[in-house]
Scaffold this active site. Structure first.
Site, PDB file in Angstrom:
ATOM      1  N   SER A   8       0.814  -1.209   0.000  1.00 20.88           N
ATOM      2  CA  SER A   8       0.000   0.000   0.000  1.00 20.88           C
ATOM      3  C   SER A   8       0.849   1.262   0.000  1.00 20.88           C
ATOM      4  CB  SER A   8      -0.916   0.002   1.227  1.00 20.88           C
ATOM      5  OG  SER A   8      -0.155  -0.028   2.422  1.00 20.88           O
ATOM      6  N   ASP A  12      -0.641   9.256   6.127  1.00 26.11           N
ATOM      7  CA  ASP A  12      -1.044   9.165   7.526  1.00 26.11           C
ATOM      8  C   ASP A  12      -1.291  10.583   8.020  1.00 26.11           C
ATOM      9  OD1 ASP A  12      -0.682   6.414   7.487  1.00 26.11           O
ATOM     10  OD2 ASP A  12       1.407   6.564   8.145  1.00 26.11           O
ATOM     11  N   PHE A 116      -9.863   4.733   8.210  1.00 21.61           N
ATOM     12  CA  PHE A 116      -8.997   4.439   7.059  1.00 21.61           C
ATOM     13  C   PHE A 116      -9.825   4.426   5.781  1.00 21.61           C
ATOM     14  CE2 PHE A 116      -6.780   1.620   4.067  1.00 21.61           C
ATOM     15  CZ  PHE A 116      -5.539   2.230   4.040  1.00 21.61           C
ATOM     16  N   GLN A 169      -1.991  -6.661   8.041  1.00 16.22           N
ATOM     17  CA  GLN A 169      -3.322  -6.117   8.352  1.00 16.22           C
ATOM     18  C   GLN A 169      -4.426  -6.654   7.462  1.00 16.22           C
ATOM     19  OE1 GLN A 169      -0.487  -4.384   7.597  1.00 16.22           O
ATOM     20  NE2 GLN A 169      -0.482  -2.375   8.578  1.00 16.22           N
ATOM     21  N   ASN A 192       4.152 -11.078  12.565  1.00 18.05           N
ATOM     22  CA  ASN A 192       4.491 -11.038  13.987  1.00 18.05           C
ATOM     23  C   ASN A 192       3.803 -12.222  14.669  1.00 18.05           C
ATOM     24  OD1 ASN A 192       1.803 -10.256  14.712  1.00 18.05           O
ATOM     25  ND2 ASN A 192       2.317  -8.096  14.441  1.00 18.05           N
ATOM     26  N   LEU A 221       8.984 -10.745  17.117  1.00 18.71           N
ATOM     27  CA  LEU A 221       8.527 -10.880  18.499  1.00 18.71           C
ATOM     28  C   LEU A 221       8.721  -9.595  19.293  1.00 18.71           C
ATOM     29  CD1 LEU A 221      10.289 -14.336  19.056  1.00 18.71           C
ATOM     30  CD2 LEU A 221       7.873 -13.994  18.488  1.00 18.71           C
ATOM     31  N   GLY A 225      12.927  -9.768  19.622  1.00 18.07           N
ATOM     32  CA  GLY A 225      13.620 -10.062  18.374  1.00 18.07           C
ATOM     33  C   GLY A 225      12.749 -10.796  17.380  1.00 18.07           C
ATOM     34  N   GLY A 252       7.940  -2.868  11.947  1.00 18.24           N
ATOM     35  CA  GLY A 252       7.815  -4.107  11.170  1.00 18.24           C
ATOM     36  C   GLY A 252       8.202  -3.916   9.718  1.00 18.24           C
ATOM     37  N   ASP A 253       7.798  -2.780   9.133  1.00 18.78           N
ATOM     38  CA  ASP A 253       8.172  -2.503   7.742  1.00 18.78           C
ATOM     39  C   ASP A 253       9.677  -2.284   7.624  1.00 18.78           C
ATOM     40  OD1 ASP A 253       5.530  -2.675   6.896  1.00 18.78           O
ATOM     41  OD2 ASP A 253       5.152  -0.540   7.195  1.00 18.78           O
TER      42      ASP A 253
END
Length: 311
Positions: A8, A12, A116, A169, A192, A221, A225, A252-253
């Site tokens: 995507s 934001d 969103f 997501q 995750n 995690l 890690g 995460g990205d």
């Protein structure tokens, strides 16, 4: 190596509320909720999974191709990507839609209310992979248009192009069978730990069964890690220390960008995940998903200070 980042692109829009939601929401009237929060302005940031991953890859010296959709208001974001030296050849412009947008109201207790609008993301990006060299291309399918997340793994498998499947997501938007098909034959499934539980519930597969459908299973995690499973072994990769954790959003990205960089350098997956840990550390030290900065020399020095030599 050519890196394709399918995902995507979004704005934001962050609106700080100088109070606490709890002071204005009556618990016994929650069924007839009607509130208005007067905010202290709007701060617009560039985001979206593809944009965030590509941004960190650019800092790492890569020039990935972003594959996704954008709308009629994409101009400032387009200029930002151009400044980073990133190709926009894979971005489909939908001129009668707005670029996807998250509208985030945050109170003094860091509670958030988010709306969103998928906007252009409602449309498939229609990227043609046929011109890619399978021996020198790596793709990641991150959260984006559902049709893309279903069709692109099929196209990549047919062409023999390795890909990472990162449902994130969009797990709840994908059917169990579609998700299982996308995982099967992938080079890697990355989630995750909570998302992995959601994937298992949706697909009806246990962790060991999922491991049989992909070459590597990488699970992040948080502060603990990540865990890399594949090749008959499991390796725990520690998180990189941070100076001050200001905002986990986008970590995460950033991890995925470091992971992709490691694979592009020919590293094994555990070492690539260590690059991911360092990249994620930079992200959490800044508020926003594309606000951290570093040179590759600075990144290398930080990596070596934690994990040792990076050849």
């Amino acid at each position: 190596m050519r890196i394709l980042v399918c995902g995507s692109l979004a704005f934001d829009r962050i609106m700080p509320f100088p109070g606490r939601f709890s002071e204005h929401i009556l618990p016994d009237k929650i069924h007839i909720l009607n509130v208005c929060f007067l905010v202290n302005g709007v701060e617009e940031k560039f985001g979206g999974t593809a944009g965030n991953i590509a941004y960190s890859l650019a800092l790492l010296g890569e020039k990935p191709v972003i594959v996704g959709c954008a709308g009629k208001d994409f101009g400032p974001y387009d200029a930002w990507l151009a400044k980073l030296g990133l190709s926009r050849e894979g971005i489909r412009r939908i001129e009668d839609e707005h670029t996807a947008g998250a509208y985030i109201t945050t109170d003094l207790s860091d509670n958030q209310i988010t709306g969103f609008n998928p906007g252009a993301m409602k449309h498939p990006s229609n990227f043609d992979f046929s011109g890619c060299n399978p021996s020198d291309t790596l793709a990641i399918i991150s959260p984006t248009n559902v049709t893309d997340m279903i069709e692109y793994p099929r196209a990549l498998r047919k062409l023999g192009i390795p890909y990472i499947f990162d449902p994130g997501q969009q797990i709840t938007a994908l059917s169990g069978p579609d998700m299982l098909e996308a995982i099967t034959g992938s080079f890697m499934l990355v989630t995750n730990d909570y998302e992995l539980e959601m994937v298992m519930k949706a697909t009806g597969q246990k962790r060991e069964e999922l491991k049989e459908r992909t070459v590597f299973l990488v699970t992040t995690l948080g502060e603990q890690g990540s865990l890399v499973a594949g090749g008959g072994a499991e390796t725990r990769v520690p998180a990189a220390p941070v100076d001050a954790a200001l905002d986990p959003t986008g970590a995460g990205d950033a991890f995925r960008a470091g992971l992709l960089k490691g694979l592009a350098l020919g590293k094994d997956v555990p070492e690539a995940a260590r690059l991911g840990s360092v990249c994620a550390a930079y992200a959490v030290e800044r508020k926003g998903t594309q606000e951290h900065t570093f040179t590759f020399e600075e990144f290398r020095a930080r990596y070596q200070g934690i994990f040792g030599s990076l050849s």
